[in-house]
Design a protein around this motif. Structure first.
Motif, short mmCIF file in Angstrom:
data_model
loop_
_atom_site.label_atom_id
_atom_site.label_comp_id
_atom_site.label_asym_id
_atom_site.label_seq_id
_atom_site.Cartn_x
_atom_site.Cartn_y
_atom_site.Cartn_z
N CYS A 186 0.85 -1.19 0.00
CA CYS A 186 0.00 0.00 0.00
C CYS A 186 0.89 1.24 0.00
CB CYS A 186 -0.90 -0.03 1.24
SG CYS A 186 -1.91 1.45 1.45
N ASN A 189 0.22 4.04 1.20
CA ASN A 189 0.04 4.84 2.41
C ASN A 189 0.62 4.16 3.65
OD1 ASN A 189 -1.07 7.16 3.80
ND2 ASN A 189 -2.53 5.74 4.67
N CYS A 190 0.28 2.90 3.88
CA CYS A 190 0.66 2.26 5.15
C CYS A 190 1.65 1.11 4.99
CB CYS A 190 -0.59 1.76 5.87
SG CYS A 190 -1.36 0.33 5.09
N PHE A 242 -3.73 0.82 -3.02
CA PHE A 242 -4.03 1.05 -1.60
C PHE A 242 -4.76 -0.14 -1.01
CE2 PHE A 242 -3.72 5.05 -3.80
CZ PHE A 242 -2.82 5.74 -3.00
N CYS A 243 -4.57 -0.39 0.28
CA CYS A 243 -5.18 -1.54 0.94
C CYS A 243 -6.66 -1.30 1.25
CB CYS A 243 -4.41 -1.94 2.19
SG CYS A 243 -4.46 -0.71 3.50
N CYS A 275 -7.25 4.33 3.47
CA CYS A 275 -5.83 4.61 3.20
C CYS A 275 -5.70 5.51 1.99
CB CYS A 275 -5.06 3.31 2.97
SG CYS A 275 -4.13 2.78 4.42
N GLU A 307 -6.67 9.04 3.09
CA GLU A 307 -5.60 9.60 3.93
C GLU A 307 -4.43 10.06 3.05
OE1 GLU A 307 -3.16 7.61 7.33
OE2 GLU A 307 -5.30 7.19 7.62
N TYR A 308 -4.05 9.23 2.11
CA TYR A 308 -2.95 9.53 1.20
C TYR A 308 -3.27 10.75 0.35
CZ TYR A 308 0.61 8.71 -2.41
OH TYR A 308 1.66 8.83 -3.28
#
Length: 77
Positions: A48, A50-51, A63-64, A68, A71-72
């Motif tokens: 991902c 982001n995380c 992204f997961c 996420c 947020e990104y």
């Protein structure tokens, strides 16, 4: 990636073929024979953006989860 086993127990892992050949000889001396060497192709893992959680690109894109992604995207603008 070269992995070395003795009685199904993983002993060592190396990347370089020359190093693997040398190590095989050394391990066979240490364990008095019976050491097996297996080669496996390196596997690329997608994460991902982001995380950094491991993801399947075909199912999720980059992204997961939607949270996420949100947020990104909020951090980008």
């Amino acid at each position: 990636m070269y992995k070395f086993y003795f009685k199904k127990e993983l002993l060592e892992t190396v990347e370089c073929k020359e190093q693997a050949n040398e190590l095989l000889g050394e391990l066979n001396i240490m364990y008095k024979g019976g050491v097996m060497m297996k080669y496996t192709e390196p596997v690329e893992v997608n994460t991902c953006r982001n995380c950094s959680e491991e993801i399947d690109l075909e199912l999720n894109g980059w992204f997961c989860s939607k949270s996420c992604y949100n947020e990104y995207s909020n951090d980008m603008f």
